[in-house]
Scaffold this active site. Structure first.
Site, mmCIF file in Angstrom:
data_model
loop_
_atom_site.group_PDB
_atom_site.id
_atom_site.type_symbol
_atom_site.label_atom_id
_atom_site.label_comp_id
_atom_site.label_asym_id
_atom_site.label_seq_id
_atom_site.Cartn_x
_atom_site.Cartn_y
_atom_site.Cartn_z
ATOM 1 N N CYS A 49 36.515 -0.168 75.847
ATOM 2 C CA CYS A 49 37.913 -0.443 75.505
ATOM 3 C C CYS A 49 38.782 -0.671 76.740
ATOM 4 O O CYS A 49 39.555 -1.626 76.800
ATOM 5 C CB CYS A 49 38.492 0.645 74.605
ATOM 6 S SG CYS A 49 38.633 2.273 75.364
ATOM 7 N N HIS A 103 40.742 6.207 73.621
ATOM 8 C CA HIS A 103 40.581 4.810 73.218
ATOM 9 C C HIS A 103 41.891 4.070 73.467
ATOM 10 O O HIS A 103 42.956 4.680 73.438
ATOM 11 C CB HIS A 103 40.195 4.729 71.734
ATOM 12 C CG HIS A 103 39.791 3.338 71.326
ATOM 13 N ND1 HIS A 103 38.653 2.731 71.826
ATOM 14 C CD2 HIS A 103 40.372 2.432 70.506
ATOM 15 C CE1 HIS A 103 38.562 1.511 71.312
ATOM 16 N NE2 HIS A 103 39.597 1.305 70.517
ATOM 17 N N HIS A 115 41.051 -4.786 70.328
ATOM 18 C CA HIS A 115 40.393 -3.784 71.171
ATOM 19 C C HIS A 115 38.892 -3.999 71.135
ATOM 20 O O HIS A 115 38.378 -4.686 70.262
ATOM 21 C CB HIS A 115 40.758 -2.364 70.702
ATOM 22 C CG HIS A 115 40.382 -2.075 69.280
ATOM 23 N ND1 HIS A 115 39.822 -0.883 68.889
ATOM 24 C CD2 HIS A 115 40.489 -2.809 68.146
ATOM 25 C CE1 HIS A 115 39.605 -0.901 67.574
ATOM 26 N NE2 HIS A 115 39.994 -2.047 67.106
#
Length: 156
Positions: A49, A103, A115
């Protein structure tokens, strides 16, 4: 390098005059949908990510963001309220519980974000911030583009 004062003036004078930069980051991101998730990945061979975000900001905005989400959440950029998100804003989530960031994604607009999700969910993809999972794990958002080099948008 911009001085602190230039940065402050820049951020103060232009609440958000970087849609051009946001557009190119998001267009590039959209072109990478389906790129596989790879832990530690920072290239089109596969991204995690933060690697995905770092790649887009470096390639399209000439910005070097920290490598990990834990460092990225600490960048010195304006915090943005959830109801004030603009395309290009960084979104941070605590998906592993314990309230720590684990994240990150980039806001697209219209409650959508892009993402590099996970190996299981197919890597780079678009999700909805309104989905209960994401809205439950959302921590905060930052306008990292406010720190972009001013020269990028300056026309001679």
């Amino acid at each position: 390098m911009a001085t602190e004062k230039e940065l402050a003036d820049f951020a103060g004078n232009k609440p958000y005059q970087l849609p051009v930069l946001a557009d190119s980051i998001l267009e590039r991101g959209m072109s990478l949908i389906g790129t596989r998730y790879r832990f530690g990945g920072t290239s089109e061979a596969g991204f995690d990510c933060s690697g995905f975000i770092g790649y887009l900001f470096r390639e399209e905005a000439g910005m070097n963001l920290p490598r990990s989400t834990r460092e990225m959440i600490n960048v010195n950029a304006p915090l943005v309220a959830r109801n004030n998100l603009k395309p290009g804003d960084l979104l941070f989530f605590s998906t592993a519980g314990r309230g720590r960031v684990s994240h990150a994604g980039i806001y697209l607009g219209d409650n959508q974000f892009i993402h590099s999700s996970s190996r299981r969910s197919g890597g780079v993809r678009v999700d909805n911030l309104g989905d209960s999972y994401w809205s439950k794990t959302f921590i905060e958002a930052k306008r990292a583009l406010a720190m972009a080099p001013t020269t990028v948008t300056a026309s001679k």
